[in-house]
Design a protein around this motif. Structure first.
Motif, PDB file in Angstrom:
ATOM      1  N   ARG A  17      -4.528 -15.497  -8.175  1.00  0.00           N
ATOM      2  CA  ARG A  17      -5.963 -15.099  -7.407  1.00  0.00           C
ATOM      3  C   ARG A  17      -6.177 -16.509  -6.760  1.00  0.00           C
ATOM      4  NH1 ARG A  17      -6.364 -12.505 -12.224  1.00  0.00           N
ATOM      5  NH2 ARG A  17      -6.930 -10.308 -11.991  1.00  0.00           N
ATOM      6  N   THR A  18      -6.107 -17.547  -5.354  1.00  0.00           N
ATOM      7  CA  THR A  18      -5.746 -18.238  -4.605  1.00  0.00           C
ATOM      8  C   THR A  18      -6.634 -18.550  -4.402  1.00  0.00           C
ATOM      9  OG1 THR A  18      -4.528 -17.491  -3.035  1.00  0.00           O
ATOM     10  CG2 THR A  18      -3.548 -18.326  -4.577  1.00  0.00           C
ATOM     11  N   THR A  19      -7.911 -17.708  -3.089  1.00  0.00           N
ATOM     12  CA  THR A  19      -9.048 -17.600  -3.056  1.00  0.00           C
ATOM     13  C   THR A  19     -10.040 -17.753  -4.017  1.00  0.00           C
ATOM     14  OG1 THR A  19      -9.860 -15.357  -2.196  1.00  0.00           O
ATOM     15  CG2 THR A  19      -7.454 -16.322  -0.954  1.00  0.00           C
ATOM     16  N   ILE A  20     -11.263 -18.361  -3.240  1.00  0.00           N
ATOM     17  CA  ILE A  20     -12.238 -18.678  -3.779  1.00  0.00           C
ATOM     18  C   ILE A  20     -12.918 -16.729  -3.895  1.00  0.00           C
ATOM     19  CG2 ILE A  20     -14.956 -19.395  -4.163  1.00  0.00           C
ATOM     20  CD1 ILE A  20     -14.385 -21.510  -2.850  1.00  0.00           C
ATOM     21  N   LEU A  21     -12.991 -16.237  -3.699  1.00  0.00           N
ATOM     22  CA  LEU A  21     -13.129 -15.560  -3.257  1.00  0.00           C
ATOM     23  C   LEU A  21     -12.628 -14.121  -4.504  1.00  0.00           C
ATOM     24  CD1 LEU A  21     -15.216 -12.914  -2.535  1.00  0.00           C
ATOM     25  CD2 LEU A  21     -13.832 -12.362  -0.481  1.00  0.00           C
ATOM     26  N   GLU A  22     -11.869 -14.312  -4.566  1.00  0.00           N
ATOM     27  CA  GLU A  22     -10.611 -13.111  -5.388  1.00  0.00           C
ATOM     28  C   GLU A  22     -10.940 -13.959  -6.772  1.00  0.00           C
ATOM     29  OE1 GLU A  22      -6.407 -12.416  -2.941  1.00  0.00           O
ATOM     30  OE2 GLU A  22      -6.659 -14.281  -3.748  1.00  0.00           O
ATOM     31  N   ARG A  23     -11.030 -14.998  -7.261  1.00  0.00           N
ATOM     32  CA  ARG A  23     -11.141 -15.565  -7.853  1.00  0.00           C
ATOM     33  C   ARG A  23     -12.937 -15.833  -9.055  1.00  0.00           C
ATOM     34  NH1 ARG A  23      -9.448 -21.965  -8.405  1.00  0.00           N
ATOM     35  NH2 ARG A  23     -10.213 -22.101 -10.099  1.00  0.00           N
ATOM     36  N   SER A  24     -13.491 -15.447  -8.310  1.00  0.00           N
ATOM     37  CA  SER A  24     -14.841 -14.921  -8.129  1.00  0.00           C
ATOM     38  C   SER A  24     -14.532 -13.859  -8.724  1.00  0.00           C
ATOM     39  CB  SER A  24     -15.867 -15.728  -6.946  1.00  0.00           C
ATOM     40  OG  SER A  24     -17.359 -14.731  -7.525  1.00  0.00           O
ATOM     41  N   ASN A  25     -13.892 -12.598  -8.099  1.00  0.00           N
ATOM     42  CA  ASN A  25     -14.704 -11.311  -8.167  1.00  0.00           C
ATOM     43  C   ASN A  25     -14.292 -11.215  -9.965  1.00  0.00           C
ATOM     44  OD1 ASN A  25     -15.921 -11.531  -6.036  1.00  0.00           O
ATOM     45  ND2 ASN A  25     -13.539  -9.930  -4.975  1.00  0.00           N
ATOM     46  N   HIS A  26     -12.926 -12.173 -10.009  1.00  0.00           N
ATOM     47  CA  HIS A  26     -12.143 -11.601 -11.795  1.00  0.00           C
ATOM     48  C   HIS A  26     -13.388 -11.869 -12.259  1.00  0.00           C
ATOM     49  CE1 HIS A  26      -9.428 -11.850 -14.415  1.00  0.00           C
ATOM     50  NE2 HIS A  26      -8.994 -13.338 -14.488  1.00  0.00           N
ATOM     51  N   PHE A  27     -13.457 -13.709 -12.482  1.00  0.00           N
ATOM     52  CA  PHE A  27     -14.795 -14.076 -12.876  1.00  0.00           C
ATOM     53  C   PHE A  27     -15.559 -13.741 -13.036  1.00  0.00           C
ATOM     54  CE2 PHE A  27     -17.856 -16.944 -14.427  1.00  0.00           C
ATOM     55  CZ  PHE A  27     -17.473 -18.100 -15.671  1.00  0.00           C
TER      56      PHE A  27
END
Length: 220
Positions: A17-27
């Motif tokens: 998960r390299t993008t901010i959006l991907e990391r944010s969604n996972h979090f």
């Protein structure tokens, strides 16, 4: 913050998960699986407990837990002096450190503080302990011209006196890059206005420090 320090919940972050959006969604998904919570809606008048969020880089975690809320002294949209911001939207709190605190290392992940807030105190109906006077509160319910002028003056007018509000609630925004006399609204994923709360006085910072209930820590 001593023996009553909030509980830390560790949220894993997968390497792909390299993008901010991907990391944010996972979090966000991981946090919501841990527990449900009630977000802030200023239009709801009944007293209740709601949850606000503030994101930091993980390297700032120890300082925060040792010293509590101590905002930087710089002009911002809701106050020309120091103010500490909380978001009603978890994703905005998570993304905030990426924009204002660049990572020292790839493993310098995000921690999000969760504050469980009594709306009767936040909305200035009851005083915050140990004080005897309710907060002085300013609330902008929409993104009208009065709100925009208030934000722009705080951001750009060096001569403006610091206002006397303990708490300011209004639509979340950031300065417009091209227009110095405007600010840009931030919205939720479904297009609704997002709200932010600025705590603008020492007594509001002291009280807010006592309301931390959880710290969600992203781990590598």
């Amino acid at each position: 913050m001593g023996p009553d320090s909030p509980i830390r919940e560790r949220i894993s972050s997968s390497e792909h998960r390299t993008t901010i959006l991907e990391r944010s969604n996972h979090f966000i998904t991981a946090v919501q699986q841990l527990e449900p919570f009630m977000i802030h809606d200023p239009e709801i008048a009944e007293p209740r407990t709601i949850r606000l969020f503030h994101g930091v880089r993980r390297r700032h975690l120890e300082q925060f837990q040792r010293c509590g809320v101590k905002p930087y002294s710089r002009q911002n949209e809701f106050q020309s002096g120091p103010a500490f911001y909380c978001s009603t939207v978890l994703s905005q709190a998570y993304k905030h450190p990426f924009h204002v605190h660049p990572a020292w290392t790839d493993s310098d992940n995000v921690a999000v503080f969760a504050f469980d807030i009594l709306t009767a105190i936040l909305h200035a109906d009851n005083p915050p302990s140990p004080y005897y006077e309710p907060f002085s509160m300013c609330y902008y319910e929409s993104d009208g011209e009065e709100w925009n002028t208030f934000c722009v003056e705080n951001l750009h007018d060096q001569e403006k006196d610091t206002h006397d509000f303990d708490v300011v609630i209004g639509p979340a925004c950031i300065p417009a890059a091209a227009e110095e006399d405007r600010v840009v609204l931030l919205r939720t994923a479904d297009g609704h206005l997002a709200f932010q709360v600025a705590f603008c006085s020492k007594r509001s910072w002291d009280w807010l420090s006592s309301t931390v209930s959880k710290v969600y820590v992203e781990k590598s």
